[in-house]
Every structure is written in C-alpha cells, then in structure tokens.
Scaffold this motif. Structure first.
Motif, PDB file in Angstrom:
ATOM      1  N   GLU A 170       0.861  -1.183   0.000  1.00  0.00           N
ATOM      2  CA  GLU A 170       0.000   0.000   0.000  1.00  0.00           C
ATOM      3  C   GLU A 170       0.900   1.236   0.000  1.00  0.00           C
ATOM      4  OE1 GLU A 170      -3.175   2.173   3.047  1.00  0.00           O
ATOM      5  OE2 GLU A 170      -1.421   1.070   3.761  1.00  0.00           O
ATOM      6  N   PHE A 171       0.349   2.379  -0.371  1.00  0.00           N
ATOM      7  CA  PHE A 171       1.108   3.621  -0.395  1.00  0.00           C
ATOM      8  C   PHE A 171       0.395   4.662   0.457  1.00  0.00           C
ATOM      9  CE2 PHE A 171       1.775   1.303  -4.297  1.00  0.00           C
ATOM     10  CZ  PHE A 171       3.153   1.118  -4.248  1.00  0.00           C
ATOM     11  N   ASN A 172       1.080   5.136   1.494  1.00  0.00           N
ATOM     12  CA  ASN A 172       0.512   6.143   2.382  1.00  0.00           C
ATOM     13  C   ASN A 172       0.766   7.520   1.788  1.00  0.00           C
ATOM     14  OD1 ASN A 172      -0.354   4.616   4.936  1.00  0.00           O
ATOM     15  ND2 ASN A 172       1.655   3.759   4.470  1.00  0.00           N
ATOM     16  N   TRP A 173      -0.291   8.158   1.338  1.00  0.00           N
ATOM     17  CA  TRP A 173      -0.194   9.449   0.644  1.00  0.00           C
ATOM     18  C   TRP A 173      -1.545  10.135   0.679  1.00  0.00           C
ATOM     19  CZ3 TRP A 173       1.366  13.464  -2.426  1.00  0.00           C
ATOM     20  CH2 TRP A 173       0.446  13.969  -3.330  1.00  0.00           C
ATOM     21  N   PRO A 174      -1.680  11.448   0.772  1.00  0.00           N
ATOM     22  CA  PRO A 174      -0.684  12.369   1.317  1.00  0.00           C
ATOM     23  C   PRO A 174      -0.699  12.374   2.822  1.00  0.00           C
ATOM     24  CG  PRO A 174      -2.662  13.575   0.732  1.00  0.00           C
ATOM     25  CD  PRO A 174      -2.916  12.125   0.373  1.00  0.00           C
ATOM     26  N   GLN A 175      -1.456  11.396   3.384  1.00  0.00           N
ATOM     27  CA  GLN A 175      -1.607  11.219   4.817  1.00  0.00           C
ATOM     28  C   GLN A 175      -1.386   9.748   5.120  1.00  0.00           C
ATOM     29  OE1 GLN A 175      -2.166  11.670   7.905  1.00  0.00           O
ATOM     30  NE2 GLN A 175      -3.349  13.497   8.413  1.00  0.00           N
ATOM     31  N   HIS A 176      -1.342   9.411   6.403  1.00  0.00           N
ATOM     32  CA  HIS A 176      -1.173   8.022   6.805  1.00  0.00           C
ATOM     33  C   HIS A 176      -2.338   7.170   6.319  1.00  0.00           C
ATOM     34  CE1 HIS A 176       2.134   9.071   9.487  1.00  0.00           C
ATOM     35  NE2 HIS A 176       1.411  10.083   9.897  1.00  0.00           N
ATOM     36  N   HIS A 177      -2.026   5.943   5.978  1.00  0.00           N
ATOM     37  CA  HIS A 177      -3.036   5.008   5.480  1.00  0.00           C
ATOM     38  C   HIS A 177      -4.010   5.726   4.555  1.00  0.00           C
ATOM     39  CE1 HIS A 177      -1.429   1.624   7.423  1.00  0.00           C
ATOM     40  NE2 HIS A 177      -1.739   1.967   8.647  1.00  0.00           N
ATOM     41  N   ARG A 178      -3.434   6.071   3.431  1.00  0.00           N
ATOM     42  CA  ARG A 178      -4.042   6.806   2.315  1.00  0.00           C
ATOM     43  C   ARG A 178      -5.566   6.954   2.414  1.00  0.00           C
ATOM     44  NH1 ARG A 178      -1.824   5.390  -3.546  1.00  0.00           N
ATOM     45  NH2 ARG A 178      -2.911   6.917  -4.827  1.00  0.00           N
ATOM     46  N   PRO A 179      -6.058   8.151   2.429  1.00  0.00           N
ATOM     47  CA  PRO A 179      -7.514   8.336   2.500  1.00  0.00           C
ATOM     48  C   PRO A 179      -8.274   7.574   1.418  1.00  0.00           C
ATOM     49  CG  PRO A 179      -6.386  10.432   2.763  1.00  0.00           C
ATOM     50  CD  PRO A 179      -5.334   9.430   2.404  1.00  0.00           C
ATOM     51  N   THR A 180      -7.630   7.383   0.251  1.00  0.00           N
ATOM     52  CA  THR A 180      -8.289   6.714  -0.870  1.00  0.00           C
ATOM     53  C   THR A 180      -7.834   5.261  -1.024  1.00  0.00           C
ATOM     54  OG1 THR A 180      -6.571   7.610  -2.329  1.00  0.00           O
ATOM     55  CG2 THR A 180      -8.626   8.858  -2.139  1.00  0.00           C
ATOM     56  N   THR A 181      -7.313   4.667   0.052  1.00  0.00           N
ATOM     57  CA  THR A 181      -6.788   3.311  -0.066  1.00  0.00           C
ATOM     58  C   THR A 181      -7.858   2.293  -0.440  1.00  0.00           C
ATOM     59  OG1 THR A 181      -5.399   1.659   1.057  1.00  0.00           O
ATOM     60  CG2 THR A 181      -7.102   2.730   2.378  1.00  0.00           C
TER      61      THR A 181
END
Length: 397
Positions: free
Chosen positions: A110-121
């Motif tokens: 997974e990629f944490n962007w632009p906040q922790h645990h990506r809002p759009t994960t």
C-alpha cells in the motif's frame, strides 16, 4: 478476483449531501481532517463475493497483481523461482476501520499518501498500461486526491530478465499554495517464529513515532512500548515482540531495508532506494500475542500474521511531512525484490544483494543477483588494500 467483502454495506457519517467534518480528530499523531471525503463508521459482518479488476504483469522471475480499484496497490507479488509470495498475499478483501477515512485492508504493498493510510486506499484509481521500447511493461495508477487537490502517480514496471519490481512515483502540487505530504510504501510480509527484520549494519538504535522513545537495536535492553526488554531481547525477531510496536531507523547510510525468514524457507523481501531521497526504514507489528493474533483474524480469514516493513521518502520518522511548493513536482524510484539463501544482508543494490559472515578468520560471502551476470569479478580486500579473494563468477537469480 473474487474475495470476501462487505463494501456494499458500508455506511458513512453523512446526511446524503455533506460529510461531518472531523476537525478535532487526531489520527496517528497528525490531523484527522478528511473533508470532503466521508468517513465510514460501520462495516458489515456479512461476507459477500465481489469481483475486482486485477492487472497482472509477469516475467521469467516475478508475477505481480495490481488492484487499481483499491488505491492502485500491489496485492500479490510472487517469486516464481522459489515458488512463494514474497509479500503478504491476503486471499480475501476484509477491511477493518484502520484507515484515515475508515476501511483499510492488510497485505500487499500500500502507499501512504498524502496522509497516513491513504484516504483513498479503498477507492478506485485511474490506470494506464505502457509497453516500453526495452520490452518492459509499466502499469500506472493515478489519482487527484480531494483533500488538497494534489496528484499522485505510481508506475509498476517489470523488466525482461530482471528479478525486481521498479516503482516510479510522481507527486504534483496542482495548486498555487504550498502543501504538505508524506509518502511511505507499506509492504506487508508473512511472519512466523523464524522471521526477522533486516536493517542495515549501521542501525544500532530505533525510534518510536515522533522519536518519543528510543531503543537499542537489534538487542533491546530497556523498556519500549511499555514492555520490559531489560533482559536483552532481539527485537528484530517477530516472535520476541508481544505488543503492538513500531520502530524506525535513523540516519542510515545504506539503501536497503527488508525482512528474512530463516529455517526451511530461507528467503525474504528487500526494498532498495537512494537513502538521500528515501531514508525511512520502519517495522510495524500488531505483536506476537493475543491482541495481535485477534487483529490478524480481523483482517484475514486464513492467511495468518504479518508485519509491515515500510519505506519513507524525505523523512526517517512519522508523522513527519515534507513540502511541495506551488506547482512543484517530485519524483523518485523504489525497488522491491525477492531474495533467497543470503541470510542477514550487509549491503544491497537493485542488482546485487550481499552478505558476509566472519568466524575465526574465515569469511563466508553470499551473493544474490537479480539478473544473469557473466564474468562477475569478486574482490575481497581490507582497508590496507590487501587482496584475500579475487575471482570471476557467473551469477543469476
């Protein structure tokens, strides 16, 4: 891809038009504001079959599955030589309320962007498949996130005859205002009593979030996360950490971090990137105890425990953020690879992984290559440039 999911029954904190703004919420040490995204507060306990679009790229050594509908994540990465998944392959989509906006799933990268645990994960991304002139294939996943109106792209590339995944990342501030961001790649790996994290040899201390606590590494000798390690405990080993724990290396001059399963498997996963751009090296575990095992059951049906071996850019700690100036673009590359029969890595590039163990005047050198090399020249010498070994070898994955 079929899976277990309750996403058709997800319910959010909103009245049909507007989400409630979580202005006072703190999330992992930083702001929990998600406007204009809704926050999901309830996940159904009922299992349902759901089909996801999956994109596969494959070469002689590696097979990768990407899910653009779930944040553009790598969900599976398979080592065809060792016939094993070198990142944690969760065979069900079983979200828990861990992410910034709610649903989050374990496994994959997974990629944490632009906040922790990506809002759009747990949301779809756009994607594009590129067939490159050198025979490689790149799958690009792209989004314009709604919180700050910034753009992020991650491109997954497999090259012919190369046993690594290249991930090319580009982040773009589309606005006229400076914006903050973070980017941590978040690979998960299967763990058991034989598994240990592999940090570079210059790492002798690790820090908690915000550097609130520090521990010696790999042998902890004090109290860390309120647990007593004063007897001297190897916290590189998953089996020795009974409580939920993060630790991050500081100021390493090496370009790698990873993990390794000893015993019969004798294989692992490695991340390689320029440490001047990507200094972040982190391990997270739910803990090898009742609490951790309960969380494993929350997130999977049958695939068992995992840890995360995270890699961050422009910072070595969380929740540190970097800046993007108005209309600025930042880009970088990261590499993930399986490796085997090496043990505790001492140095690595995307081409070669090295271990050397010295016992009673004897040096054992183990070299793993991510491509076939003919006539590779191996030289072992000391600081006075005395040569102890020099020979040419052939090497391949």
């Amino acid at each position: 891809m079929g899976g277990t999911c309750g996403d058709t029954n997800l319910r959010g904190w909103y009245d049909g038009k507007n989400p409630i703004f979580a202005e006072k919420r703190v999330y992992q040490g930083s702001s929990g504001v998600v406007y204009p995204y809704p926050i999901i507060e309830k996940i159904s306990d009922e299992k349902q079959d759901k089909i996801y679009q999956a994109l596969f790229i494959e070469n002689e050594y590696i097979k990768v599955m990407i899910l653009p509908e779930l944040g553009g994540r790598i969900h599976m990465a398979y080592d065809k030589v060792r016939e094993r998944h070198f990142v944690y392959y969760n065979e069900v989509i079983k979200p828990a309320l861990v992410g910034l906006t709610g649903p989050w799933i374990s496994g994959g990268i997974e990629f944490n962007w632009p906040q922790h645990h990506r809002p759009t994960t747990f949301m779809p991304t756009e994607y594009l498949v590129e067939h490159n002139a050198d025979g490689s294939v790149t799958v690009w996943c792209n989004e314009i996130e709604r919180m700050f109106r910034m753009k992020a792209m991650q491109g997954f590339t497999l090259y012919p005859d190369k046993a690594f995944i290249e991930i090319k990342v580009q982040v773009y501030n589309r606005t006229a205002l400076p914006q903050t961001f973070l980017w941590w790649a978040n690979p998960a790996v299967v763990v058991n009593d034989d598994y240990y994290s592999v940090f570079p040899p210059d790492v002798n201390a690790v820090f908690d979030h915000g550097k609130r606590e520090v521990s010696t590494f790999p042998i902890a000798t004090g109290t860390y996360y309120k647990y007593d390690y004063s007897a001297g405990v190897d916290i590189a080993q998953y089996k020795n950490i009974p409580v939920p724990t993060s630790y991050m290396a500081i100021q390493s001059k090496y370009n790698f971090v990873g993990g390794y399963e000893a015993g019969d498997t004798n294989a692992g996963m490695l991340h390689v990137a320029d440490h001047h751009i990507s200094p972040g090296k982190k391990q997270w575990t739910w803990g090898n105890g009742d609490f951790g095992l309960a969380w494993d059951r929350n997130l999977t049906d049958e695939n068992g425990p995992y840890i995360e071996l995270m890699a961050g850019v422009y910072t070595d700690n969380q929740p540190d953020f970097a800046w993007l100036q108005p209309y600025e673009v930042k880009s970088w590359s990261q590499y993930f690879m399986p490796y085997a029969a090496v043990g505790h890595v001492k140095n690595a590039t995307k081409e070669l992984v090295l271990n050397m163990e010295v016992h009673q005047q004897r040096a054992d050198i183990i070299l793993y290559a991510t491509a076939a090399f003919e006539g590779l020249n191996i030289v072992l010498r000391d600081k006075q440039r005395r040569i102890y070994l020099e020979e040419k070898i052939h090497c391949s994955p």
